[in-house]
Design a protein around this motif. Structure first.
Motif, PDB file in Angstrom:
ATOM      1  N   ARG A  22      89.113 -21.771  29.665  1.00 59.19           N
ATOM      2  CA  ARG A  22      90.237 -21.121  28.996  1.00 59.19           C
ATOM      3  C   ARG A  22      89.858 -20.706  27.578  1.00 59.19           C
ATOM      4  O   ARG A  22      90.210 -19.624  27.119  1.00 59.19           O
ATOM      5  CB  ARG A  22      91.435 -22.064  28.968  1.00 59.19           C
ATOM      6  CG  ARG A  22      92.659 -21.432  28.356  1.00 59.19           C
ATOM      7  CD  ARG A  22      93.841 -22.315  28.503  1.00 59.19           C
ATOM      8  NE  ARG A  22      94.221 -22.329  29.917  1.00 59.19           N
ATOM      9  CZ  ARG A  22      95.117 -23.131  30.438  1.00 59.19           C
ATOM     10  NH1 ARG A  22      95.731 -24.004  29.679  1.00 59.19           N
ATOM     11  NH2 ARG A  22      95.420 -23.089  31.706  1.00 59.19           N
ATOM     12  N   ARG A  23      89.107 -21.567  26.887  1.00 58.00           N
ATOM     13  CA  ARG A  23      88.688 -21.249  25.519  1.00 58.00           C
ATOM     14  C   ARG A  23      87.756 -20.042  25.502  1.00 58.00           C
ATOM     15  O   ARG A  23      87.894 -19.150  24.666  1.00 58.00           O
ATOM     16  CB  ARG A  23      88.012 -22.464  24.892  1.00 58.00           C
ATOM     17  CG  ARG A  23      87.630 -22.265  23.442  1.00 58.00           C
ATOM     18  CD  ARG A  23      87.099 -23.537  22.823  1.00 58.00           C
ATOM     19  NE  ARG A  23      85.959 -24.045  23.562  1.00 58.00           N
ATOM     20  CZ  ARG A  23      85.788 -25.324  23.887  1.00 58.00           C
ATOM     21  NH1 ARG A  23      86.669 -26.225  23.534  1.00 58.00           N
ATOM     22  NH2 ARG A  23      84.719 -25.704  24.550  1.00 58.00           N
ATOM     23  N   VAL A  24      86.827 -19.978  26.448  1.00 56.43           N
ATOM     24  CA  VAL A  24      85.899 -18.849  26.519  1.00 56.43           C
ATOM     25  C   VAL A  24      86.650 -17.568  26.852  1.00 56.43           C
ATOM     26  O   VAL A  24      86.422 -16.524  26.236  1.00 56.43           O
ATOM     27  CB  VAL A  24      84.783 -19.123  27.551  1.00 56.43           C
ATOM     28  CG1 VAL A  24      83.984 -17.869  27.844  1.00 56.43           C
ATOM     29  CG2 VAL A  24      83.872 -20.229  27.056  1.00 56.43           C
ATOM     30  N   LEU A  25      87.565 -17.617  27.825  1.00 52.51           N
ATOM     31  CA  LEU A  25      88.331 -16.429  28.192  1.00 52.51           C
ATOM     32  C   LEU A  25      89.201 -15.956  27.038  1.00 52.51           C
ATOM     33  O   LEU A  25      89.352 -14.751  26.819  1.00 52.51           O
ATOM     34  CB  LEU A  25      89.189 -16.705  29.418  1.00 52.51           C
ATOM     35  CG  LEU A  25      88.432 -16.863  30.732  1.00 52.51           C
ATOM     36  CD1 LEU A  25      89.392 -17.205  31.859  1.00 52.51           C
ATOM     37  CD2 LEU A  25      87.650 -15.604  31.062  1.00 52.51           C
ATOM     38  N   LYS A  26      89.761 -16.878  26.288  1.00 50.85           N
ATOM     39  CA  LYS A  26      90.585 -16.505  25.145  1.00 50.85           C
ATOM     40  C   LYS A  26      89.737 -15.831  24.076  1.00 50.85           C
ATOM     41  O   LYS A  26      90.137 -14.823  23.500  1.00 50.85           O
ATOM     42  CB  LYS A  26      91.251 -17.753  24.565  1.00 50.85           C
ATOM     43  CG  LYS A  26      92.351 -17.442  23.565  1.00 50.85           C
ATOM     44  CD  LYS A  26      92.947 -18.705  22.961  1.00 50.85           C
ATOM     45  CE  LYS A  26      93.657 -19.521  23.997  1.00 50.85           C
ATOM     46  NZ  LYS A  26      94.357 -20.674  23.414  1.00 50.85           N
ATOM     47  N   ARG A  27      88.541 -16.341  23.833  1.00 47.76           N
ATOM     48  CA  ARG A  27      87.659 -15.723  22.842  1.00 47.76           C
ATOM     49  C   ARG A  27      87.210 -14.342  23.289  1.00 47.76           C
ATOM     50  O   ARG A  27      87.122 -13.416  22.485  1.00 47.76           O
ATOM     51  CB  ARG A  27      86.448 -16.610  22.580  1.00 47.76           C
ATOM     52  CG  ARG A  27      86.807 -17.843  21.781  1.00 47.76           C
ATOM     53  CD  ARG A  27      85.607 -18.693  21.541  1.00 47.76           C
ATOM     54  NE  ARG A  27      85.981 -19.898  20.808  1.00 47.76           N
ATOM     55  CZ  ARG A  27      85.169 -20.895  20.541  1.00 47.76           C
ATOM     56  NH1 ARG A  27      83.918 -20.842  20.968  1.00 47.76           N
ATOM     57  NH2 ARG A  27      85.588 -21.934  19.879  1.00 47.76           N
ATOM     58  N   VAL A  28      86.915 -14.167  24.570  1.00 49.55           N
ATOM     59  CA  VAL A  28      86.519 -12.864  25.091  1.00 49.55           C
ATOM     60  C   VAL A  28      87.675 -11.875  24.964  1.00 49.55           C
ATOM     61  O   VAL A  28      87.484 -10.723  24.569  1.00 49.55           O
ATOM     62  CB  VAL A  28      86.052 -12.977  26.562  1.00 49.55           C
ATOM     63  CG1 VAL A  28      85.919 -11.613  27.223  1.00 49.55           C
ATOM     64  CG2 VAL A  28      84.738 -13.731  26.638  1.00 49.55           C
ATOM     65  N   TYR A  30      90.137 -11.955  22.747  1.00 48.79           N
ATOM     66  CA  TYR A  30      90.291 -11.599  21.333  1.00 48.79           C
ATOM     67  C   TYR A  30      89.171 -10.668  20.872  1.00 48.79           C
ATOM     68  O   TYR A  30      89.399  -9.764  20.073  1.00 48.79           O
ATOM     69  CB  TYR A  30      90.343 -12.840  20.456  1.00 48.79           C
ATOM     70  CG  TYR A  30      91.643 -13.604  20.598  1.00 48.79           C
ATOM     71  CD1 TYR A  30      92.858 -12.941  20.680  1.00 48.79           C
ATOM     72  CD2 TYR A  30      91.658 -14.987  20.657  1.00 48.79           C
ATOM     73  CE1 TYR A  30      94.047 -13.626  20.808  1.00 48.79           C
ATOM     74  CE2 TYR A  30      92.849 -15.688  20.784  1.00 48.79           C
ATOM     75  CZ  TYR A  30      94.043 -14.994  20.860  1.00 48.79           C
ATOM     76  OH  TYR A  30      95.210 -15.677  20.983  1.00 48.79           O
ATOM     77  N   LEU A  31      87.965 -10.863  21.373  1.00 49.83           N
ATOM     78  CA  LEU A  31      86.854  -9.987  21.016  1.00 49.83           C
ATOM     79  C   LEU A  31      87.110  -8.564  21.506  1.00 49.83           C
ATOM     80  O   LEU A  31      86.871  -7.587  20.785  1.00 49.83           O
ATOM     81  CB  LEU A  31      85.546 -10.523  21.597  1.00 49.83           C
ATOM     82  CG  LEU A  31      84.309  -9.671  21.361  1.00 49.83           C
ATOM     83  CD1 LEU A  31      83.976  -9.641  19.872  1.00 49.83           C
ATOM     84  CD2 LEU A  31      83.143 -10.201  22.155  1.00 49.83           C
ATOM     85  N   ILE A  32      87.620  -8.435  22.732  1.00 51.50           N
ATOM     86  CA  ILE A  32      87.933  -7.113  23.269  1.00 51.50           C
ATOM     87  C   ILE A  32      89.028  -6.453  22.437  1.00 51.50           C
ATOM     88  O   ILE A  32      88.952  -5.260  22.124  1.00 51.50           O
ATOM     89  CB  ILE A  32      88.333  -7.218  24.757  1.00 51.50           C
ATOM     90  CG1 ILE A  32      87.104  -7.575  25.593  1.00 51.50           C
ATOM     91  CG2 ILE A  32      88.964  -5.928  25.262  1.00 51.50           C
ATOM     92  CD1 ILE A  32      87.410  -7.910  27.027  1.00 51.50           C
ATOM     93  N   LEU A  33      90.056  -7.213  22.053  1.00 49.45           N
ATOM     94  CA  LEU A  33      91.113  -6.656  21.213  1.00 49.45           C
ATOM     95  C   LEU A  33      90.577  -6.180  19.870  1.00 49.45           C
ATOM     96  O   LEU A  33      90.951  -5.106  19.386  1.00 49.45           O
ATOM     97  CB  LEU A  33      92.210  -7.696  20.985  1.00 49.45           C
ATOM     98  CG  LEU A  33      93.180  -7.922  22.127  1.00 49.45           C
ATOM     99  CD1 LEU A  33      94.216  -8.969  21.744  1.00 49.45           C
ATOM    100  CD2 LEU A  33      93.858  -6.639  22.527  1.00 49.45           C
ATOM    101  N   VAL A  34      89.693  -6.958  19.275  1.00 52.17           N
ATOM    102  CA  VAL A  34      89.115  -6.570  17.984  1.00 52.17           C
ATOM    103  C   VAL A  34      88.273  -5.308  18.135  1.00 52.17           C
ATOM    104  O   VAL A  34      88.342  -4.402  17.295  1.00 52.17           O
ATOM    105  CB  VAL A  34      88.286  -7.737  17.391  1.00 52.17           C
ATOM    106  CG1 VAL A  34      87.436  -7.279  16.237  1.00 52.17           C
ATOM    107  CG2 VAL A  34      89.212  -8.863  16.967  1.00 52.17           C
ATOM    108  N   LEU A  35      87.491  -5.205  19.204  1.00 56.95           N
ATOM    109  CA  LEU A  35      86.672  -4.018  19.408  1.00 56.95           C
ATOM    110  C   LEU A  35      87.522  -2.769  19.644  1.00 56.95           C
ATOM    111  O   LEU A  35      87.224  -1.700  19.110  1.00 56.95           O
ATOM    112  CB  LEU A  35      85.720  -4.236  20.589  1.00 56.95           C
ATOM    113  CG  LEU A  35      84.581  -5.222  20.342  1.00 56.95           C
ATOM    114  CD1 LEU A  35      83.786  -5.442  21.623  1.00 56.95           C
ATOM    115  CD2 LEU A  35      83.680  -4.742  19.233  1.00 56.95           C
TER     116      LEU A  35
END
Length: 71
Positions: A22-28, A30-35
């Motif tokens: 869940r932590r990895v998916l959440k970080r991915v 957020y990374l997609i949103l930032v990009l």
């Protein structure tokens, strides 16, 4: 002495792998949103719009009527 009087072992539930996934998916996410946000700001700031090329000629000039019956 064990307080478990049944013959079945107590299943040990580990929430650690689920939490890690869940932590990895959440970080991915957020990374997609930032990009996406960074690309949107870049496109807006630079005015990167796809504008038609004005050549003065009509578009789609490659379509022509050809009559193959005449020789």
């Amino acid at each position: 002495m064990s307080t478990n009087l049944t013959a079945e072992p107590i299943p040990e539930t580990s929430s650690r792998p689920k939490g890690r996934i869940r932590r990895v998916l959440k970080r991915v996410f957020y990374l997609i949103l930032v990009l996406i946000g960074a690309f949107s700001i870049y496109a807006w700031a630079t005015g990167a719009r796809q504008e038609p090329i004005e050549t003065g000629e009509p578009h789609m000039n490659s379509l022509r009527l050809v009559d193959f019956t005449k020789r």
